[in-house]
Structure formats: C-alpha cells, structure tokens
Design an enzyme around this catalytic site. Structure first.
Site, PDB file in Angstrom:
ATOM      1  CG  ASP A  74      -2.225  -0.796   0.926  1.00  0.00           C
ATOM      2  OD1 ASP A  74      -2.459  -1.164  -0.240  1.00  0.00           O
ATOM      3  OD2 ASP A  74      -2.983  -1.055   1.879  1.00  0.00           O
TER       4      ASP A  74
ATOM      5  CE1 TYR B 277      -9.449  -3.592   6.714  1.00  0.00           C
ATOM      6  CE2 TYR B 277      -8.701  -4.548   4.651  1.00  0.00           C
ATOM      7  CZ  TYR B 277      -9.277  -4.696   5.893  1.00  0.00           C
ATOM      8  OH  TYR B 277      -9.672  -5.924   6.317  1.00  0.00           O
TER       9      TYR B 277
END
Lengths: 668, 668
Positions: free
Chosen positions: A321, A408
């Site tokens: 990420d 998320y």
C-alpha cells in the site's frame, strides 16, 4: 486498497455539527530543513521538469533527505550558521520510462536525471487511476457482461488494483480493475461484480486483457450503508458527550511542523509516499539539563497486504500500500471532533497531482493530549503511624493521521510519554475486501471459501496486514549497538539453594545484520538499542528497549512471488547500518517489483552493526480472519508497540512531574 | 508484596487538592445476590463463629457463590419470584487448625464446619502481620545485628513475606521478615537491611529462625523519596490541565454494585481474596432487541511473582499475591482526580479484620468513561462526484481498581466497548524489590547479580509477574465450546494458480482439557469460545475471540517447587468445565501449598469440554528485568488483552451508534 478517484476535488473542512473552533496550524514562513515541500517548491519542480520534458507524469515528488550529519549540525548550531541544501527528489514517467530526477530548489536546476532500468514501477498516480477506471464503460465486452448480469451500468463504479508480480521476466505497467455496484449504497466494496478480470495497460491506457468467467451473485445493498444520513432509527447504543477545555491552553506548541511538548521536541514531516514522518525526537533530561536524542526518524516504510484466495480473480491481490498507492497520497483529511478530539490541533500540507501541481491537503495530522491514565503511583501502609499515597496523573501526546487506501482505513498514532516512551499504534477500520458468492448460508459451503461468509453472498477474504516501521533510533548519539538479552533458565543441582532453578540474563551484541534478524516467538528476551559510548553514572549502557506488538509471521512459502517481494516480513525485527537510500523495505519501485530491492536483499551483505549509526525495522502484523462484526464497516482493531527507555535515564525521569493542576470545568 | 501494617487505620478521602465533587456511590439497601457482604452480614458471621469458638482468627470471609443456575433464574425472573440463598464462606484458624465454615446468613446458622487437613494455609491476615513485624524489636540478636551495622533501630521497619514451599513434607505456618531503613525516606523497600534472615512462626508468634550472614551496604536514601512534599525544584516536565464535564451527565448508572452503560450491563463484586469481580456482563443487541450474555464471571484468580535470586535471603520469594495476601485485602482507596479522572464515580465496600470486624474501604473501584478514540471510520473517494467521510467517536467504559501488595501497585482495568469487546488491562507501578550490595558501579560486578544495578548499592532483582484471569464466558448461553483455528499454509503445486501458496483456516473443537492447553507462540491461529447451539442468520457459530497479550512463558524448571505451585503458568490458555469450587488457579490454601490443588492438577482429569459450561483461563505475564527508570518508583508498565465478538453479532453492532453530541466547554 483501491483507487482514489476524486479526492482532490473535495476536502473535509469543518463538519457542520462542529460547535468548536478548530485550530488549524498553517506552517509559518520559517522553514525547517525537514519540512515537506511547500507550494512554491512544488511549482519550481513542476516548472523545471516541464521545461525539459513537456510530457511528463509525476509519480513522486518529495523532499530529498538532507545528509544526516548536516541536519544534526544544523540542529546544534541553528540556521544562522549552517545552510542545509534544499532538494527535491522526483520519480516521473517520461515516454514510458521511469526517471529519477534530483532538483536543487535553491539553484533551480537539475542535479541529475537518470533512467531507471530495473524491475518494478513507481507509485501509481491518482490521475492515471481516475482515467483507467472509466475505460470499462466504453469497452463493449464489459458492457455486455454487465448486461448479462442484469445490472444497471449507470450504477457501476470501478476501482484500480495493483497487479503484483508472479514470475514474469518482463512486463508492461498494468493495473487490474474491479467493478462494484453503487446502487443504493456508498459502500461499493461490499457489492463487487465478481467473475470479471480486467487488465489495463497504464501506458497505452487501454484494456489489454478481459475475461468473464462465471457469474456470482452481486451482494445486496441491504445493511451495507454506513452513512448516518442513510440510517433509520433506532440508533444506539447512546454515548454521552464530554465538554472539555484546557484553561492553560494546550501543553504543546506547534511551530510550522515542529512540535514541543512536556520534555519532548520533534518534527512532523510528510511525504506523499511515507505519509507522516517523525524526526529528530529528543527528550529533555531534567538532571543533565539538556535534550538527548532518541529517534532520528520514524515512519511506516511499507504495508504488505496479501489476500489468500488463489483464484483467478483474487490471486494477484498482494498489495504494497505504501509503495504502490502512496501512504501520503492516501492520507485523508481528519474530521475535527470525530477523528480527533476538540482539544486537537491540525496541520495542513501539500501533495501533488500527476502533472506536478501542488494540491492542498487540510487536517492531514492532528496533535492532541490524552488524559486519564496514571503515570506512577504507590500507596504505602507499611510504616507505623504513617499513611502515604502518591499518584501522578499522566498526560500523553498523540500525533494521529489516517491513511485510507481504497477500502481500508489505517489509523496511525504516535504516542509520546513524558516518562520517555514512544508508543506507535496502528488501528484498522474501513471496509473489508470481499468476493461475491452464490452462497447465502454457511451450510451451502462445499469447498474452501478462502474467507468468512460475512453476509449473504459475501465472503470476507482472508488476508494479512504487515506494517514495517523504519526506526532510525539515535540513542543519545548516532553510534549505537543492538543488544539481544536472553532470559536463560539455570538449573541448580549442587544443593546450593533450596530452589532447583532460576533465570538470569545473557546479553549478546548483534555483530552483523544476520545476528539481528529476529522472529519473535517463544524465546524470552529483551531487545534494545544501546549507546555503547554512553553510560549511566553507575555504569549501565544507556538504551531504549523494544516492547514488540504481538507478533505475526508470514504464512506464504518463502519462494512464492508475493513473499519474495514482501520478504521484509520474514522477521519481526531487523537492524541495518544507516544508509540514506535504504528507506523502502519493499524497494523503491515496488509496483510489479521482483523483490530484488528489499530489506531481505540488502541485509544479505551482512554488514557490521556494532557501534554504528543503525536503523531498527519492526514488523507489526495482523492475520485477518474476517468476522461478521467487520461488516459492513469494521470497528477498530488495534495493535501497538513501545520504545521504552531502559537505563537511558539515571532514574525515573518523571519522579518530579506534577499532576496537572485540578481545575473546575466552568469557572463562574 | 509485603505487609500492610496500618492500612485499616487510615483511609484516603478527598485529596486536599481536589476542587471537584467526588461522586461516591454508597450501595443502596437493595441487594443483588452477588453483592459483597455488607456490614451487617459481616457482623452476623462474626457473632455466629465467635459464639461457637471464642478464640478465632478470620483469614477469609466472603460471599459463598450462589449456584449459577439459581443466579441465572434470578436474573431472568427477578427477585419477586426467585429467592437466592445468601451464605458466607469463612476460613478461620481455630486452635492452629484451618476451618472451612459455611454460614447461612438468613437462617443465621452454621451449615458446615470442617477442618482442612491438606497442605497449605489460608491467606495471611493483616493483623497477624502487624504483630509479627514488631517481634524483631524485642529480639536481641536482631538488635545486635542492627547495632553491628551502625544503624539506628528507631529508624528500622520490618515487613512480612510469605515463605513458599521447597519440598518440606510438613511445616508450621511461618512467615519471613525483611527489615528496611525508613530514615529520611518513606521508600522503605529500596533501603533493605540485607544479609539477615528472620523466620516467624505465626501460630506461636515468635521468631523461630534467625541468621545474620553477611553485611551488605544499606543503600542511601538519596533520590529515593517519591512524595511531592519531599521534592525540591525544578519540577517537571510540566503538564497542562484539562477541565471537563458531561452536560448530559455520565453515560453510565450505578445502582448498588450493578452498572449499566451504553449496551452493557454488569455487576461489580468485591472479595477480600479476588478483589474486583465482574459478573453477569451482558450486551444489548439492537437487532435482536434483547440482552445477550457474554461473561458470567471474570476476575484475577492468582498472581504469581517468582524472584530469580537463589541466595538464602531471596530464594523463597515466590509470591502468590492473591492467595497469600488477598487481592481484596490489598486493594487500596483510589485517589480522586489522580488514579481516576474527575468524571469518575467511586464504589465503597467492606473488608474484615482478623477478629471478623467489618472495615469500610472507600473508593475501592472507580468507573469512568474514556474519550478520544475512534469507533470506526471511512473516507470514500472512489465514487465519482461524491465525497463521503464518516467517523464515529468512541466512548469506552473503564472499571479500575488498584491492588498494592506491599511494594508493587497493580492497576487493574476492565474496559468495555460498545462494539462488544472487553479489554482487561494490567499495569504495574510502585517500588521494585531490591537487594543491598556493596557494589556502587557495574564495573565492580564479579558474579551474577541476579538483577540490574538500578542505583548505587541497589540491585533490582529479576522476577516475573504472572496474572491468571478466570473468565467464565457464557457466550449467549451457558453451553459453549472452545475452538482453535489454525492458519495453515497451503502449497499450490498443480499450476492451478499463479501463486505458489496461500493460507487458510482449520478449525478444531477442543474435546477435552488437554486439547485446550495452549502455549501462545509462533503458531498462528485464533482462539474462540463459541456457542455451538446458536448461529448467526447466515450460519456462523456465535463466539468471542481471545486476542491475547504478548505471551510470557515460565522459565523455572517444571519440577522446581515454586513452579509446581505456580503450574498454572505452564500454558497461557486453559479451558475447564465449570466447577463451582475451581476458583483459585494456585489452590484455595496457597500459602506454603505443595501445588496439589492447582489448575494443572484439576485438568489432569482431562474432562470433556464440548458444548458444556466452560471456563477460559488466560495467563498474562511480564518477565521483569528492572531498569534504572524503575527506580525509585516505577512508571506504569502495561499489558492488555481483548475478548472480541466474532460472529456474535450479525453485523457491526455499532453501525447505528451516533458520536456523542458536540458540546461547548462552558456554555454562556
């Protein structure tokens, strides 16, 4: 993770519910050499690069780290004496090639401009993702797939996903798209249109692969909304308000990006890739009458999120990420009075778009004081005719940011304690990444679902979250060592004691990088960074101890491609000699990387780490077996670790700390 | 641990600094069947036993647990229908014999009175310790030892220590005394008079053994004071105040010992041995419109603190703080605005003296709401032309008590979350147990010090703190099972995926007690108590998961006497079928016990635990290598675990929770 289409268009300002004044600190003209690039500097970069290359896509623009010794000199002698160079490092794609460009912001010239020819690609830009996600809507096979499923294409929305690497020798820069139904819900991630695989070539900006394998039910929108405005009563459980104010004002001061609080001072940097960076954290020693260095630099270097479904539509989901999407690019504006309490102050900053334009990002960090815990206490009843009770209330300082990579939300806290501890904490919220299924009830399960049935037709896929912290601790100076203290059982067999055993400690200095690779598990011990050149008055080496989070270890086989790329998770703790270019545990060019530039590779050199400027890397992991409670949005799941002074101070450094003065809530 | 001489004489009331009104809840006349004994009930016990035995020492008086099924019926049908028996259980020493006496408080008679003939003795009474610590002052060899050291006997104070067991077949009830200098400091524990061993026979109440082996320097009082009144400037670091109030009042209500808050209700019991007991914790399910049971009973069953110095004066220090000294007897009055914030409410209770007299204990528990964290959040930028951000502020409820066993202060928190989690936390503060040494600098060290030189002439001895929680979870009903879910790597070798591996889950129901003995370490997995008789709508078993604290494992050899007694630390997790008498993991009579009544022994029966009323035991441990920062008083060192709903709710139970309303600090 997924794309962030339009975050540049809209920013969180004050929520309309807010009754309190939000203190937002606009950085002052004074510039600390570690301050993030400001608007003018972004514009300089943009201008210089565009001058050389009229067609360029900026994938990274950030402060080029000044040399550490220069910064330390600057800190000691202050700006009047030392001038720190101010440079920007740029990663740009020009004519389908990745360039690394260094720009001197004062001289306004290019220091170097090299083409990267290794494996892997730069961080995806938000802009290219915004273009890519529109492609399916002009792609007739996709339109047919949507029609075949009886879905309304005007309610479809797509998102970009990095493709990973699975052994290909060479490959083009691509991304996968997953599409979702936004009909009757903003919770798109829980309404995936499963069974379709779409690959986009990001340079050609066209769909280059497309399959529609099988139709699985798109989960319904029922019970998926999380917006308050879309909920109907009964609401609950009910929470009561707390009104608070600080009559003496906050205990901290923010000057630009520099913070001072209690016995701490530090700098909050910000980078489009790393997000928040804590630098130059020093603590004031009341007895030595000086600041002592603790943390030169700390940030999350990478976040590896491998999903555990090997099927064609999920196998590739092995996200990095930070490197693929940018922790800074994905940092969201904090919501005053919600993400941070009323006594918080906020910092704004700039990020950049793919054309190099600076974009303001408001409320990117908040800083606040947290109350209600005890610093130390004792009640003494052992002395005749005396009753002693002493308790000191503890106030802690929290630096918070939220990184939302698609579905998320990562709540990232750095907690500072006057007792000398730094406690970094991670908490997960947001939305699960799910897969559609025709199954409505667990009893219908015939094979491994690779996840939990979290709602009808909805599988929350198993996955991990592995955060790796870069912690360049400089304990009372740059030259440190890493000590492993084992707790060893000693059996007594000579009758010298009525005991048959006891434990004692055995301390070993890690000589090289190999000695410092540690899987935290059953073996009891303590891990510390010490300064072998500084001792307490009674002769203990000054140090800071790592009290780790409950450890998680990788479960993929070591020769699996995602694990080769995420090999920094092979150990929970690593120590390397400081090297200015070793910043990204998964490599600088992580997208589609082959794992040839990771912490695991660097440490194969097995360099000497004794009494050197060293960096501690700590992996904090969560194996995530989803539960129904995580649906449709997940209550925070948190983990934390502590960097705790251990013989750093000659004694309890908060012995002479007073509890904050008692105050009435509202004086008349 | 050590004695508590005069705690009964003086109680913490309001600190003189306090400007705020302290809300102290005096239990109402209404009695919950789990309420601790009240004053009148203690007096009944005292009267009945004294009537039969004019000479008696009460070592334990407490509520005799009503049968669980009766309590559950009472809870469902309420007091008008069900009468719950009210009985007191007594352990008393009468004529040097341990009696177990059961008294019916309604009928005011003795139900049974049996003499315990097994190994081990009851909890030491505070009163006998107060007498014992005076003995050395009339004992000429001790007076001579003090004189020989050139110390002023009027500045000496002694403390009692339990003696442990080291293989003796039979032994008298004894205690050891250690003595300290109180000259120029109230921090007696850091000024031990080392080299002397004193053994007192508690029945004869005389010194029966005495050695004076070697003289070690008594550490100086310099820098040992922790009282604010004894400190001189500069004070610091400085902390700013927070003024707060709750305009809607607190979000919780205390009725007697019963608490309701948000979606939780539970009962706070108190016992002179266990301290705080959380019972009947149920959470309201907004969708099912009913309370659902979670925790029938939870408390710390034992605390094992073995020190790691095998020498004559330390080897025996292997304390069982709950069983030997009483967690309830050692619970101290909380200091308003210091140990608990201004918005806390306090509960008072009674303990008893050795003659059976009830003694009021003020502010034994506080309950307060904690702000500033996030419940869940998401920022969504993936839908064109929409910007969504939602964040819910989280308010948690904390139930706090402090157990000070001599030198150490244990801060014991039970945190309740509206999202369904219960997070028990332990934090250590207070004073280290140290040994005098002639060494002033680490360089003088010639042999294992068995600890850290924390100050001149002062060794902080290595030791462990092993807390074992008794957690009678009743997940949505009494009949539960224990599930171990392993995360297993699957290697793909058939080319069915581009991946070479993934992980999946394998769930095993623990059939018997042996299956449920778990050392938490490298093996990844999840541990849950589930109700196999209740499923969510989509078919998952309802359950609660244990997210453990970072584990600690025992380091003594298994056949060492202290480890035999503390064998409940052999595993981090145990599960037993509910058995009303299996309460104390180290045994009912722990003082000088032989380890024949421990959790490790009971579970040898290897009973069936499938779909039964079961109890989860969790060991939370800290290996403590002292540091100079722990001296002269230790900043909090904390650890916590979480009981988290896992498929207990059909979805996120706080989806429809509103953030507390924004309020101005001081309305005009």
């Amino acid at each position: 993770m997924a794309s962030t289409t339009i975050k540049f268009a809209l920013f969180s300002t004050l929520t309309i519910f807010s009754l309190q004044t939000v203190v937002s600190v606009t950085p002052l003209p004074f510039q600390h050499p570690l301050d993030p690039l400001n608007k003018e500097e972004y514009l300089i970069v943009q201008k210089i690069v565009l001058h050389k290359y009229p067609k360029v896509a900026f994938h990274y623009i950030g402060l080029d780290d000044p040399e550490k010794d220069v910064i330390l000199k600057w800190e000691s002698f202050k700006p009047n004496v030392i001038t720190v160079p101010r440079k920007a490092f740029v990663i740009a794609i020009i004519n389908s090639k990745s360039h690394e460009i260094l720009i001197d912001l004062r001289l306004k010239n290019i220091v170097y401009d090299t083409i990267y020819t290794g494996n892997g690609f730069p961080t995806l830009s938000v802009d290219e993702q915004s273009v890519a996600i529109e492609l399916p809507f002009k792609y007739s096979p996709f339109i047919a797939s949507v029609k075949k499923r009886g879905l309304n294409i005007s309610e479809v929305v797509c998102s970009t996903f990095s493709v990973g690497w699975f052994g290909e020798e060479k490959s083009n820069r691509t991304a996968r798209l997953d599409c979702f139904m936004k009909e009757s819900t903003v919770n798109i991630y829980v309404r995936p249109i499963s069974g379709i695989a779409i690959v986009v070539d990001l340079e050609l900006m066209k769909i280059v692969e497309y399959h529609d394998r099988n139709i699985e039910t798109v989960p319904t929108s029922d019970n998926t909304e999380y917006q308050l405005s879309k909920q109907s009563p009964p609401f609950g459980p009910k929470q009561h308000s707390l009104a608070s104010h600080q009559p003496q004002g906050p205990g901290f001061q923010i000057n630009g990006y520099s913070v001072s609080w209690a016995n701490w001072k530090f700098h909050i940097g910000f980078d489009v890739r790393a997000g928040v960076i804590i630098s130059l954290a020093s603590t004031y020693d009341l007895e030595k009458h000086k600041f002592r260095r603790v943390l030169y630099k700390g940030y999350i270097s990478e976040l590896f999120v491998p999903y555990q479904d090997p099927s064609d539509e999920f196998y590739y989901k092995t996200f990095f990420d930070a490197g693929e999407f940018g922790f800074g690019l994905s940092t969201v504006s904090l919501i005053p009075n919600r993400d941070c309490p009323p006594n918080a102050q906020f910092i704004d900053t700039y990020i950049h778009s793919a054309d190099g334009t600076p974009i303001p990002l408001k409320n990117v960090v908040c800083v606040f004081e947290q109350y209600n815990s005890i610093m130390w206490r004792h009640t003494e009843t052992g002395i005749p005719n005396q009753f002693i009770e002493e308790s000191r209330t503890e106030v802690n300082l929290i630096v918070r940011s939220v990184v939302t990579v698609g579905n998320y939300d990562n709540v990232i806290d750095w907690e500072f304690k006057a007792s000398g501890s730094i406690k970094p904490a991670i908490a997960l919220s947001g939305i699960l990444e799910v897969k559609g299924t025709n199954i409505k009830h667990k009893d219908e399960t015939k094979e491994d679902l690779h996840g939990t049935l979290v709602s009808e037709n909805t599988i929350g896929i198993y996955h991990d979250h592995f955060y790796i912290y870069y912690l360049d601790l400089d304990i009372d100076g740059t030259h440190n060592s890493f000590e492993k203290t084992s707790l060893k059982t000693v059996r007594i067999s000579d009758g010298s004691s009525k005991r048959k055993s006891y434990w004692t400690t055995e301390t070993q200095i890690a000589k090289t990088e190999s000695d410092a690779k540690i899987s935290i598990g059953l073996a009891p011990g303590e891990l510390a960074i010490v300064n072998p050149n500084k001792k307490t008055a009674i002769g203990n080496e000054v140090g800071y101890r790592l009290i780790p989070a409950i450890p998680a270890h990788p479960l993929l086989v070591e020769d699996d491609y995602p694990q080769i790329r995420g090999a920094f998770t092979n150990y929970n703790v690593w120590v390397t000699p400081y090297n200015r270019i070793e910043k990204w545990a998964g490599g600088l060019f992580v997208d589609q990387s082959h794992g040839d530039d990771t912490l695991a590779i660097w440490t194969k050199k097995n360099r000497d780490i004794v009494n050197k400027d060293i960096v501690l890397w700590h992996v904090v992991g969560i194996h995530h077996v989803p539960a129904q409670e995580d649906f449709p949005i997940m209550p925070l799941l948190s983990t934390a670790f502590e960097l705790r002074p251990t013989n750093f101070f000659d004694r309890n450094p908060v012995l002479k700390t007073l509890s904050p003065r008692d105050v009435v809530a509202c004086p008349k």
